[in-house]
Design an enzyme around this catalytic site. Structure first.
Site, PDB file in Angstrom:
ATOM      1  N   HIS A  71       0.850  -1.192   0.000  1.00 55.27           N
ATOM      2  CA  HIS A  71       0.000   0.000   0.000  1.00 55.27           C
ATOM      3  C   HIS A  71       0.882   1.237   0.000  1.00 55.27           C
ATOM      4  O   HIS A  71       1.841   1.323   0.745  1.00 55.27           O
ATOM      5  CB  HIS A  71      -0.912   0.030   1.237  1.00 55.27           C
ATOM      6  CG  HIS A  71      -1.756   1.262   1.297  1.00 55.27           C
ATOM      7  ND1 HIS A  71      -2.936   1.392   0.581  1.00 55.27           N
ATOM      8  CD2 HIS A  71      -1.593   2.440   1.941  1.00 55.27           C
ATOM      9  CE1 HIS A  71      -3.445   2.584   0.810  1.00 55.27           C
ATOM     10  NE2 HIS A  71      -2.656   3.244   1.623  1.00 55.27           N
ATOM     11  N   SER A  94      -7.649   3.545   9.507  1.00 52.01           N
ATOM     12  CA  SER A  94      -8.390   3.622   8.257  1.00 52.01           C
ATOM     13  C   SER A  94      -7.683   2.822   7.159  1.00 52.01           C
ATOM     14  O   SER A  94      -8.293   1.982   6.477  1.00 52.01           O
ATOM     15  CB  SER A  94      -8.527   5.102   7.868  1.00 52.01           C
ATOM     16  OG  SER A  94      -8.988   5.251   6.560  1.00 52.01           O
TER      17      SER A  94
HETATM   18  N1  URA Z   1      -6.104   7.391   3.467  1.00 52.97           N
HETATM   19  C1  URA Z   1      -7.033   6.617   4.051  1.00 52.97           C
HETATM   20  O1  URA Z   1      -7.456   5.613   3.482  1.00 52.97           O
HETATM   21  N2  URA Z   1      -7.507   6.982   5.250  1.00 52.97           N
HETATM   22  C2  URA Z   1      -7.085   8.077   5.910  1.00 52.97           C
HETATM   23  O2  URA Z   1      -7.550   8.341   6.996  1.00 52.97           O
HETATM   24  C3  URA Z   1      -6.109   8.883   5.282  1.00 52.97           C
HETATM   25  C4  URA Z   1      -5.631   8.506   4.053  1.00 52.97           C
END
Ligand code: URA
Ligand code: CA
Length: 441
Positions: free
Chosen positions: A82, A183
């Site tokens: 990622h 997140s």
């Molecule tokens: N990218 C995400 O997927 N979540 C966040 O909180 C910030 C960046």
């Protein structure tokens, strides 16, 4: 348990229990907790923070709010990658094939998304006919047979995060390390990865503007991964200037093909070898990063990476003939250089501005409904540390609209800063974060 008590507890600086965090995430996802109470809790978290345990519990609750993809039918350790995002970031199109060629299964669910350019799926659609439409069974079969498949995000992954991220966006609560880490990790974990390599960008074109923040975010994500039994490594990399030279969809695909041929930009090649080496080690296809790097260099040298890209494109219905004949890719009506008005060494290139120029030209989406022009974008010719003569081309614009070409030209000229004295090249890899600690280079 009431939401009022949970908000008050966090407001007063106390630690929330796992049950309280689950109550909040479940209630907010199913609509029994209203936006105003969720907003109040997010702001309390923003000010009073969450500890490691709370962050891991929040992540797990968000993972459990939706589907969890089961990739256990695929043999081997599924290693996902990622990137926290930047400008001209073409790594997936290079990393996927070289890592798959080394035997690590790449089961990638990609998105389109908003941004300066399209997402990985948009870029792959540069190959006419390419499609990510397939059942989860076919997806798993493809990965098993070929070690690589790119699917669309059809599953309902971490819906709690989707809802909370949208709320954070409008309540000034995005910028909290625990909330960002939770997140990102909730989506990775829900998509079935056994191990995760994170490319955490820092600099003017990145989400994390300072190195310290990038290291802290990486540490937080590595701790979450470790806590839930997913081997996770964070690599901190520079995004103070665009990665590689190309920013655009077809332009980046061509750059990826060059890189798979061993003729790519130095920084992009180095980043892919670094991230790929960690993926091979996590996937148990190499003992250490030195050995892994040799394997990947060999895969590029022998053309096995490029072959793997062809295999992927053909397997998903795409026309792979432009891999050997790049002139078959669609080209736009206008291809014009940007001539420097100054002379000297390039001191800085505002990555964000180059991204904006590409977006202006139509390479990315401003809203979910925007249509992308795959052929347009920007190719830089000069990077930080290079010398530029007055009147020399610093970039080339690929456009289909003369007004937009002019606007993009102005933005690009402003993005560059020059200096009379020699400027050092920037260090690309700033450090590594593992469960055992932080190494800064
Ligand atoms: N990218 C995400 O997927 N979540 C966040 O909180 C910030 C960046
Ligand atoms: Ca690039």
């Amino acid at each position: 348990m009431t939401m009022y008590e949970i908000i008050k507890k966090k407001r007063d600086g106390h630690e929330l229990t796992k049950e309280e965090i689950e109550f909040f995430v479940e209630g907010y996802t199913n609509g029994t907790i209203p936006d105003y109470q969720a907003s109040a809790l997010l702001m309390a978290i923003y000010f009073n923070k969450m500890n490691k345990r709370e962050t891991a519990d929040l992540t797990t609750a968000m993972v459990n709010s939706g589907e969890i993809i089961d990739l256990s039918a695929i043999e081997g350790i599924k290693v996902d990658k990622h990137s926290t995002g930047g400008v001209g970031d073409t790594t997936t199109l290079i990393l996927g094939p070289i890592v798959a060629a080394a035997g690590v299964p790449v089961a990638k669910m990609s998105g389109r998304g908003l941004g300066h350019t399209g997402g990985t799926i948009d870029k792959l659609e540069s190959f006419k006919g390419f499609s990510v439409d397939m059942s989860i069974e076919d997806f798993i079969k493809n990965v098993s047979e070929r070690k690589i498949a790119i699917g669309g995000q059809t599953a309902d992954l971490a819906p709690a995060d989707k809802k909370l991220y949208a709320l954070r966006d409008v309540t000034a609560t995005v910028d909290n390390i625990s909330l960002i880490a939770g997140s990102i990790m909730s989506k990775k974990i829900a998509s079935g990865a056994d191990a995760i390599v994170l490319d955490v960008k820092t600099g003017s074109g990145a989400f994390m503007k300072t190195e310290d923040d990038a290291f802290e975010l990486a540490k937080e994500m590595v701790d979450i991964g470790t806590h839930v039994g997913r081997n996770t490594i964070g690599v901190i990399t520079d995004m103070d200037q665009p990665l590689g030279f190309a920013v655009g969809n077809i332009l980046e695909v061509k750059e990826a093909i060059d890189t798979l041929r061993g003729e790519g930009p130095e920084d992009l090649t180095e980043l892919c070898l670094t991230l790929g080496s960690h993926m091979l080690v996590l996937g148990k296809k190499a003992e250490n990063v030195e050995e892994a790097r040799k394997i990947l260099e060999d895969i590029i040298k022998t053309g096995k990476g490029l072959e793997k890209l062809k295999e992927l494109v053909i397997a998903q219905g795409g026309d792979a003939s432009c891999i050997d004949n790049p002139e078959l890719f669609e080209t736009p009506a206008i291809i014009e250089p940007v001539l420097s008005e100054a002379e000297g060494y390039v001191e800085g290139i505002e990555a964000e501005s180059i991204g904006r120029a590409a977006l202006l030209l139509g390479a990315g989406r401003e809203t979910k409904e925007s249509k992308i022009d795959l052929s347009v974008g920007v190719v830089l010719h000069k990077k930080i540390g290079d010398f530029v003569k007055k009147g020399e081309a610093i970039a080339t614009i690929y456009a289909n609209n003369p007004d937009k070409q002019k606007q993009a030209e102005e933005v690009i000229l402003k993005a560059y800063t020059f200096k009379a004295e020699k400027v050092e090249k920037r260090k690309l890899i700033k450090g590594i974060v593992t469960k055992d600690g932080i190494t800064k280079f």
